[in-house]
Motif scaffolding. Structure first.
Motif, PDB file in Angstrom:
ATOM      1  N   ARG A 190       1.803   6.770   9.789  1.00 24.13           N
ATOM      2  CA  ARG A 190       0.510   6.394  10.707  1.00 24.13           C
ATOM      3  C   ARG A 190       0.243   5.234  10.999  1.00 24.13           C
ATOM      4  O   ARG A 190      -0.071   4.817  12.036  1.00 24.13           O
ATOM      5  N   GLN A 208       0.716  -1.279   0.129  1.00 22.08           N
ATOM      6  CA  GLN A 208      -0.111  -0.034   0.088  1.00 22.08           C
ATOM      7  C   GLN A 208       0.907   1.240   0.000  1.00 22.08           C
ATOM      8  O   GLN A 208       0.446   2.296  -0.385  1.00 22.08           O
ATOM      9  N   PHE A 209       2.089   1.056   0.158  1.00 19.48           N
ATOM     10  CA  PHE A 209       2.928   2.379   0.262  1.00 19.48           C
ATOM     11  C   PHE A 209       4.065   2.481  -0.825  1.00 19.48           C
ATOM     12  O   PHE A 209       4.503   1.382  -1.109  1.00 19.48           O
ATOM     13  N   LYS A 232      -6.582   6.664  12.025  1.00 18.09           N
ATOM     14  CA  LYS A 232      -6.893   6.494  10.540  1.00 18.09           C
ATOM     15  C   LYS A 232      -5.819   7.139   9.680  1.00 18.09           C
ATOM     16  O   LYS A 232      -5.326   8.029   9.997  1.00 18.09           O
ATOM     17  N   SER A 252       2.129  11.111   5.999  1.00 21.20           N
ATOM     18  CA  SER A 252       2.517   9.968   5.706  1.00 21.20           C
ATOM     19  C   SER A 252       1.577   8.730   6.362  1.00 21.20           C
ATOM     20  O   SER A 252       1.467   8.553   7.704  1.00 21.20           O
ATOM     21  N   LYS A 253       1.032   7.919   5.382  1.00 16.56           N
ATOM     22  CA  LYS A 253       0.254   6.760   5.924  1.00 16.56           C
ATOM     23  C   LYS A 253       1.053   5.743   6.352  1.00 16.56           C
ATOM     24  O   LYS A 253       0.551   5.124   7.330  1.00 16.56           O
ATOM     25  N   TYR A 254       2.437   5.663   5.707  1.00 12.90           N
ATOM     26  CA  TYR A 254       3.265   4.677   6.387  1.00 12.90           C
ATOM     27  C   TYR A 254       3.741   4.957   8.055  1.00 12.90           C
ATOM     28  O   TYR A 254       3.499   4.391   8.666  1.00 12.90           O
TER      29      TYR A 254
END
Length: 173
Positions: free
Chosen positions: A89, A53-54, A173, A85-87
């Motif tokens: 998070r 996903q990253f 989230k 950054s989603k990573y």
């Protein structure tokens, strides 16, 4: 029936060479080869891998902040500074879960220890029970530490794998 001593293939009696690998059958075994057992750690760390996903760039840029997520109260740094950054998070969520588990356990351990001391304070001969129970309760701290190390190793390897026990829960989230 015999089994090849090199590859483990089942062969008929009297065969001079293994039909599968060609090894001489003078090293034949009379029993099936032992199955290879996986270490317990590999089963423990067999969790969902979200690395796909990253982007590789996002992973590389977020490694330092993601490591901080697994260092106790320092989880606040990636939570507050790594919002983009989603990573980061992802790892901050897991670090926050570990930190909360640690805080809850510190409180529970304090209560259980106080109860044990209240019960056993007069019976001096029962302090061995107190020490044994305290040692068992302290193993939870070891488990939390091992989970933090697994998280740090995952970050260093550039993976976003869920931690055992706590990884499936989401707070951030």
């Amino acid at each position: 029936m015999a089994f090849c001593g090199k590859c483990g293939q089942q062969v008929n009696e009297g065969v001079k060479f293994c039909p599968s690998c060609g090894a001489p059958m003078d090293v034949a075994r009379q029993s099936a080869p032992e199955p290879v057992q996986e270490p317990a750690f590999s089963k423990l760390n067999d969790t969902v891998d979200n690395t796909a996903q990253f982007t590789p760039q996002e992973i590389e840029e977020g490694k330092v902040m993601s490591i901080l997520a697994y260092l106790g109260i320092l989880v606040l740094v990636p939570i507050l500074a790594g919002k983009a950054s989603k990573y980061i998070r992802f790892h901050a969520n897991q670090g926050l879960l570990l930190c909360l588990a640690w805080i809850v356990w510190v409180i529970a351990d304090g209560i259980l220890t106080a109860i044990l001391r209240a019960i056993l304070w007069r019976a001096l001969s029962l302090w061995d029970i107190y020490r044994a129970v305290s040692s068992i309760l302290n193993l939870v701290y070891l488990v939390i530490g091992v989970l933090a190390i697994i998280g740090i190793v995952n970050v260093l390897n550039g993976r976003a794998k869920e931690l055992p026990f706590v990884g499936k829960y989401r707070i951030l989230k």
